[in-house]
Structure formats: structure tokens, C-alpha cells
Scaffold this motif. Structure first.
Motif, short mmCIF file in Angstrom:
data_model
loop_
_atom_site.label_atom_id
_atom_site.label_comp_id
_atom_site.label_asym_id
_atom_site.label_seq_id
_atom_site.Cartn_x
_atom_site.Cartn_y
_atom_site.Cartn_z
N LEU A 149 36.35 6.95 3.89
CA LEU A 149 36.92 7.94 4.80
C LEU A 149 37.26 9.23 4.05
N PHE A 150 37.86 9.07 2.86
CA PHE A 150 38.26 10.22 2.04
C PHE A 150 37.04 11.08 1.71
N THR A 207 35.55 12.85 4.78
CA THR A 207 36.36 13.97 5.23
C THR A 207 36.18 15.17 4.30
N ALA A 208 36.16 14.90 2.98
CA ALA A 208 35.93 15.99 2.03
C ALA A 208 34.56 16.62 2.29
N PHE A 245 34.65 19.13 5.00
CA PHE A 245 35.26 20.40 4.64
C PHE A 245 34.56 21.08 3.48
N LYS A 283 32.95 19.67 0.48
CA LYS A 283 32.65 19.02 -0.80
C LYS A 283 31.51 18.04 -0.55
N PHE A 342 41.84 6.99 -5.71
CA PHE A 342 43.06 7.51 -5.09
C PHE A 342 43.60 6.49 -4.07
N PRO A 402 39.26 20.64 1.35
CA PRO A 402 38.66 19.30 1.43
C PRO A 402 39.61 18.21 0.96
N TRP A 403 40.29 18.44 -0.17
CA TRP A 403 41.22 17.42 -0.67
C TRP A 403 42.42 17.29 0.25
N TYR A 422 42.70 17.82 3.58
CA TYR A 422 42.48 17.07 4.82
C TYR A 422 42.06 15.63 4.54
N ALA A 423 41.32 15.41 3.44
CA ALA A 423 40.98 14.02 3.07
C ALA A 423 42.28 13.25 2.82
N GLY A 424 43.23 13.90 2.13
CA GLY A 424 44.51 13.25 1.87
C GLY A 424 45.29 13.00 3.15
#
Lengths: 50, 164, 505
Positions: free
Chosen positions: B112-113, B116-117, B120, B122, B135, C390-391, C393-395
Motif C-alpha cells: 500500500l505504501f 501510494t508513493a 504521488f 515516486k 517502515f 509521496p512519503w 500521503y503513503a505515511g
């Protein structure tokens, strides 16, 4: 006459504030008319990253 | 971003009509469901089915109102959307949902992480996926071992915390 | 005992080391989420609910209130330095604050925001403490029908009266009310709208819904946006302290902002933004330096920042005294009370005064902590601004799902999170407000219970609802609040055509 006028002005300001607030909550730029009533410059507002 | 004056766009809004149909369907389901409830109104005359019925009729009315607004083009203009990032996030959430009990919290959430990155910007999954898993594992260790939250463990968690 | 004695007792409770620790965690988290765009106090409290399940009730509630206050402080930092409001209640701050920062006056802008927030928070919290006992006294005579009328009023004002579209507000509210019907009926034990799915028998979790709406829906909406502007942090140059002239120009806006924000927060109007807009308009009308507005006038930062903190305290008035949430954050805090088996309202003041007054007093302490956190330590928060999107919203999504899984580790719950997240996305796309669906979900069952209680007392006689003067007046106001804006809006549309050039109507 002036009393009536200021009451009307208070209400129109309140209404504009309410409308503008609900617009920004939805990530939208409020209507130009509302911004004018509130004394906010339209272009300055556009520059904010909503 | 901008919302033009409503006068300029008196056109039919098909998407809003779909919303109206959706509201009507929800209302229909609620009425159907309330019909099979035994109405134990007792003294008050108001039983478990009454409020769902009121809400359903409210939704029907709103559905009708939405149709009128859609035909008049009263809905605010919708901001143009970039579809792929949205789908990446949905895919990430769906993957986590499916993987959660198979691979455990860390790997499922790492996916999921990374997705999502990706949404946006990445795009390098070979980098974001390991970062996400590490993480998520750290988060799992803190929350399940220290704060006693029940987070599903998988092979990775069993490997490093044999007791989990 | 008067309010003052209660407040002193509350201070003794709130000054216990553990309570101080909870308050400190709360205000630190609150400032952080206020600074970070895309995550606000409502979402943070919703995420923390499952984590705090086993912790102390008073401590957790003190922490939640600290988050609420902290969010209002932190939001201004991003507005001033990034021109990106961390919180929708800080949008107006960006208008003048960012201009000031670009001229090298970022320090005084941050200072007037923080000190104004402190003063507003202090005055508004004292107002809360001294108003609460009298409202409680009135509310103690409330029966089921008065409470039902009060909730109807809250429904109308949250959804229809103060939005820009009654249709979309009411639709959002009714979706919330429909979802509230899911699960076992409280009075007869019959399963409603659960379609034989065992997971639905317990009803829809408020936290799952809130997290989906505020985290997933928001992330989807932001991800889908085009023409993303690059964020650029404006460095704080020059002195951080305000000059004598800055003080002279700030104190009146602080006070005016406080007295505009507090009543608006206390009204069931949904959100702190309205007060900030009003404060800006007021300051611009009253200023002696009109030429500076638009170019970085300090009044335009001082007033709105005071207003948003005052309205955060104002929101707590109906929440604590009547159990009535008037904004999304307040609705989630109500869920926080319920998680510990507590129902805020007049009875809680009688049965658990230590907790209520400890909570109110802790707000004063939290406010002082926030001033320290936000003035000397501002550099730390500015570093948070450099977390790439990115970090970030991923977080956010990682912790959002963590909260849901922690509360109930089932794929079904995650599926609901995803489904409501998509619903939240679509609602944002079409311009439906989010607060009414959350308020509907949490107040719906309570309103239904009060209605059915009132009707079983009167043996099914519906006129009982208007036979009590208080209930009749409240329902009357609700009806007016629904109908008058509709008429005004219909008239307003005609006026636009004839008055395109005018700015008065």
C-alpha cells in the motif's frame, strides 16, 4: 436608514463568509462575489495552494 | 479550480443523474428492508422500521431534487481529474486488503505504501517497496508489541518475533 | 461551588504529571498535523481512537482536546511559510501572512499568529468554563423531546443552513442517517439493513467512516488533481519578534477575532472557517492601513488566527454541555467519549465533574504549552514542511489502515474503509460537504432513541414534540434555518443578474 444599511451589510458579510467557508472546505475557490464582499483579492486567493 | 457562474452552464449533467439514481436505489433498499421488520411499535406506534422509512423517503425526495438540479446544470463544475494516480491508491488499498491475512501486516502495508508513493510521483517501486515494508514492519513492532494492538502477523513477523 | 472553584479543582487534576504528559503528547501531535497539509485534527483523533482504547479515559480526552487546539496553531505555519494552508481554518492566514513572509517579515507573522492564538484560546476557554454551568443548569430539565429537537436543529444547521447548497448538504446528511440505521436496533434487538452479514450487526464504526472520509477520500482527491504547483518554503528572515508597532496593531484584532470566533464555533455551523473569513473582512474595514491589505498587513494574520482558536473552544461548549457536536472534529471527539462509555452532556457534569473540569482546565495548560512549542521551537516545525508529498500521503494511508486494522483486524473492515474512501472521493468531486455525513452517522442513533422515547412517554401522540415550549422553539428555529436560506438563495440568484457590478446587495 444607516442602521438598516449596516444591518444589511452585516448579513451580507455573514452570508459571504458562510459561502466562502463551505467552498474552501471542498478545495474550491469561492465565488468572486463572496470574495469581493469580504474584501479579499481574487487573484491573491487563487495563489494559495488549496 | 474555478466555478463559473451557474448561468453559463445550463446543460444536462449526466453524472449527477447517476448520483440521483444511486440515492433512489439506496432508498429502495431501505424500504424493502424495513418492510420485512416486525413493527413492534408498542404504545408509541414508532418501531424499528419507522426511522429507516422516514430516511428512505427523505432520500427519495433528495433524489428527485438532484434530478431537477442536474437537468438545470446547478452542480458546481468538477475539477479535471488525473485518473491513474487515483487507481494506484485504490489498487494499493485493495492489495493490502487481500494480502493482509496471507502475508501479514508488514508486507501487505508495504505494498500500500509503495503504491501510494507511486500515485504521488515516486515511480521506482524497486526502491519504495522495500522502504514501505521496513517502515510498516517498524510500525508493526511498535504497535503490536508495545501498544498491544492486534495486527495480523505473517512470515516476516514470525521470522523476527518468533513469539508473535 | 461556582465555576471558579470547579476550574481550580480541574487545574489540580490537569496538573498531575500523567495528565501533563497526555496534554503534551496531544499538543505536539496536534501542531504536527496542523503543520502537515492533508491531515487535520479530525483524522488524527479518529486514528488515535483504537490506540487509546486501553488507556486512561481522562488522559485520552485531554490528549484529543490538545490535538484540536494544536491543529489550529500549526495550520498557520504552513500558511505563512508555504502559502499552503495546513488546515482549512488557516486559509485566510495565507493571504496576508505569506505576503509578509516574502517581505522578510515571516517572524512577526508567525509571532502574531501564535500569540493571538494563545490569547484567543485563553479567553475562549475561560468563557467556556464560565458559560458551561449555566447551560448545564438549563439542559438538566431537558427531556427526550427537547433533546430530539436540539438534534434536529443540529442536523439542519450542519447540513442545510450554512452550506452553499442545501441539496448537497441534506443529501450528505441523509446518507449519514441511512448508514446510522445499519445494525441491531437498540430498543427491539432486530437486525436492520445488515443483509445477513454478521459484520454489519454492530453497525458502521464511526472511526472507520471518519478515517475513510478524511484520509482515503482526501488522498484520492489530492492524487487526482492536475497542475500541481511546486511548494517552496520561504525562509524566516530577520527578527522573529514583533516590534512595538506590530503589538499596537495586533492586540485589537486578537480580541475582535476572539469575540467573532467563539460564538460562531458554538453555533452548530460546522467548522472554524467562517469566523476567519468574518475576522478578515472586519479587520480590512477597520484598519488604519488599508493600503497594506493584500501586501502583508499584520491585522489580517492576527484576527483570523485568533478567530480560529476561539471557535475551537466555542465548539466545545455544545459538545460538553449538551453532547451536541457542531463540526466534524467535535463529532469524532464525541465518538472518543463514547468509546470510554461516557456521554457528554449535563449529566456528565454531575456524575463525573473531575473529568469534565480536568478537561476544561487542561485546555488552559495545553494553550500555554502550545505557545512555547510554537514560538521558540518554530524551526523544528518548519523542517516538517519539507517532507515530500509521496512519503507524506503513503505515511497517512499506512496509519489510516493501521487504525482500522487495530480496531478490528478483518478484511471486511478494510473493505468498508476502501468503499467509504471512494465515496468520500466522489463526494468531494461533486462538491458534497463531508461534515454532515459524519454528524448524521453519529447523531442519527441518538436522535432516533430520543424520538422513540418521547413518543412512548406520550403513547404515540406526535403533538408531544411541540407541546414543550423549549422543544417547540428549537424545532421552529430548525424550520426557519431550513427555509429562510432557501428563499434567500432563490432571491439571491435573481439579484446577481441585476447587480453584476455591485459589491453590495
Amino acid at each position: 436608514m444607516t442602521v438598516l444599511r449596516s444591518i444589511r451589510s452585516v448579513f451580507s458579510t455573514l452570508r459571504a463568509a458562510v459561502h466562502a467557508a463551505s467552498a474552501v472546505e471542498m478545495h474550491r475557490v469561492p465565488a468572486t462575489r463572496d470574495l469581493n464582499t469580504l474584501g479579499i483579492d481574487k487573484d491573491a486567493f487563487r495563489a494559495i495552494h488549496l | 479550480m474555478t466555478s463559473p457562474e451557474p448561468q453559463n452552464q445550463r446543460r444536462r449533467d449526466t453524472a449527477a443523474l447517476v448520483v440521483a439514481a444511486g440515492l433512489a436505489v439506496i432508498a429502495g433498499v431501505m424500504l424493502w428492508d424495513s418492510a420485512r421488520l416486525a413493527d413492534l411499535g408498542g404504545y408509541s406506534g414508532v418501531g424499528p422500521a419507522s426511522v429507516p422509512r422516514v430516511v428512505a423517503f427523505g432520500l427519495l425526495g433528495l433524489s428527485l431534487w438532484t434530478v431537477i438540479a442536474a437537468l438545470k446544470g446547478d452542480f458546481p463544475e468538477r475539477p479535471a481529474q488525473n485518473v491513474p494516480p487515483v487507481l494506484w491508491i485504490i489498487a494499493g488499498l485493495a492489495a493490502q486488503l487481500l494480502l493482509l491475512h496471507v502475508t501479514g501486516f508488514s508486507i501487505a502495508t508495504g505494498v500500500l505504501f509503495a503504491f501510494t508513493a507511486r500515485a504521488f510521483g515516486k515511480t521506482n517501486l524497486a526502491m519504495t517497496l522495500p522502504i514501505g515494508i521496513v517502515f510498516a514492519f517498524a510500525v508493526w513492532a511498535v504497535f503490536s508489541q508495545l501498544l498491544m494492538l492486534h495486527l495480523p502477523a505473517g512470515p516476516l513477523e514470525h521470522l523476527l518475533f518468533p513469539g508473535a | 461551588m461556582g465555576a471558579f472553584d470547579f476550574l481550580l479543582q480541574g487545574l489540580a487534576t490537569a496538573a498531575e504529571p500523567m495528565m501533563l504528559l497526555y496534554a503534551l503528547i496531544g499538543v505536539t501531535l496536534g501542531t504536527a498535523v496542523g503543520v502537515l497539509p492533508g491531515i487535520g485534527p479530525a483524522l488524527t483523533v479518529a486514528l488515535l481512537l483504537p490506540v487509546t482504547y486501553r488507556l486512561d479515559a481522562a488522559g485520552s480526552l485531554i490528549m484529543f482536546a490538545g490535538i484540536y487546539y494544536g491543529g489550529m496553531y500549526g495550520g498557520s505555519t504552513t500558511s505563512i511559510l508555504l502559502n499552503t494552508p495546513g488546515e482549512s481554518a488557516s486559509i485566510i492566514t495565507a493571504l496576508e501572512g505569506n505576503k509578509m513572509a516574502r517581505k522578510g517579515r515571516g517572524g512577526p507573522a508567525l509571532a502574531t499568529a501564535a500569540i493571538g492564538s494563545f490569547i484567543a484560546g485563553l479567553i475562549a476557554t475561560l468563557l467556556l468554563a464560565f458559560l458551561a454551568p449555566s447551560i448545564v443548569k438549563v439542559a438538566l430539565v431537558f427531556g427526550p423531546r427537547e433533546y430530539f429537537a436540539l438534534m434536529v436543529l443540529a442536523f439542519v444547521t450542519v447540513s442545510a443552513a450554512f452550506g452553499d447548497s442545501a441539496l448537497r448538504g441534506l443529501t450528505s446528511l441523509f446518507l449519514g442517517l441511512a448508514l446510522a440505521c445499519v445494525g441491531i436496533d437498540q430498543l427491539t434487538g432486530q437486525a436492520r439493513l445488515s443483509f445477513g452479514v454478521p459484520e454489519l450487526l454492530d453497525g458502521i464504526e464511526v472511526t472507520t467512516m471518519a478515517v475513510a472520509m478524511f484520509a482515503v477520500g482526501e488522498a484520492l482527491f489530492i492524487a487526482g488533481q492536475r497542475n500541481v504547483q511546486a511548494d517552496e518554503v520561504t525562509a524566516v528572515k530577520g527578527s522573529i519578534w514583533m516590534s512595538r508597532a506590530d503589538w499596537a496593531r495586533s492586540w485589537k484584532p486578537w480580541l475582535r477575532g476572539t469575540f467573532l470566533g467563539f460564538p460562531i464555533g458554538a453555533m452548530p455551523a460546522g467548522g472554524a472557517e467562517i469566523g476567519t473569513f468574518l475576522s478578515y473582512a472586519t479587520e480590512k474595514k477597520l484598519t488604519k492601513h488599508p493600503e497594506e491589505f493584500g501586501e502583508g498587513a499584520i491585522e489580517g494574520v492576527a484576527g483570523p488566527e485568533a478567530a480560529n482558536n476561539a471557535s475551537a473552544a466555542g465548539t466545545l461548549v455544545p459538545l460538553l454541555t449538551l453532547g451536541l457536536p457542531t463540526s466534524a472534529t467535535a463529532a469524532i471527539m464525541l465518538a472518543g467519549f463514547q468509546q470510554f462509555g461516557l456521554q457528554p452532556g449535563p449529566l456528565l457534569f454531575a456524575t463525573n465533574p473531575t473529568l469534565v473540569w480536568g478537561l476544561i482546565a487542561s485546555l488552559l495548560i495545553a494553550n500555554a504549552m502550545l505557545l512555547v512549542l510554537n514560538l521558540p521551537m518554530i524551526g523544528l516545525w518548519v523542517k516538517l514542511l519539507t517532507v515530500p508529498k509521496p512519503w507524506l500521503y503513503a505515511g497517512i494511508l499506512l496509519f489510516a489502515t493501521l487504525g482500522t486494522i487495530g480496531a478490528n483486524p478483518s478484511s471486511f473492515e478494510l473493505g468498508m474503509l476502501l468503499a467509504f474512501g471512494v465515496l468520500g472521493y466522489v463526494m468531494r468531486l461533486f462538491g458534497y460537504p463531508i461534515a454532515p455525513i459524519v454528524v448524521g452517522l453519529i447523531l442519527g442513533p441518538m436522535a432516533e432513541q430520543q424520538l422513540r422515547r418521547a413518543l412512548s412517554i406520550s403513547q404515540g401522540d406526535w403533538t408531544t414534540l411541540v407541546q414543550s415550549p423549549i422543544a417547540a422553539v428549537l424545532l421552529g428555529i430548525a424550520a426557519l434555518a431550513l427555509i429562510v436560506p432557501l428563499i434567500l438563495r432563490a432571491r439571491g440568484k435573481g439579484q446577481v443578474l441585476s447587480q453584476l457590478a455591485g459589491d453590495e446587495d
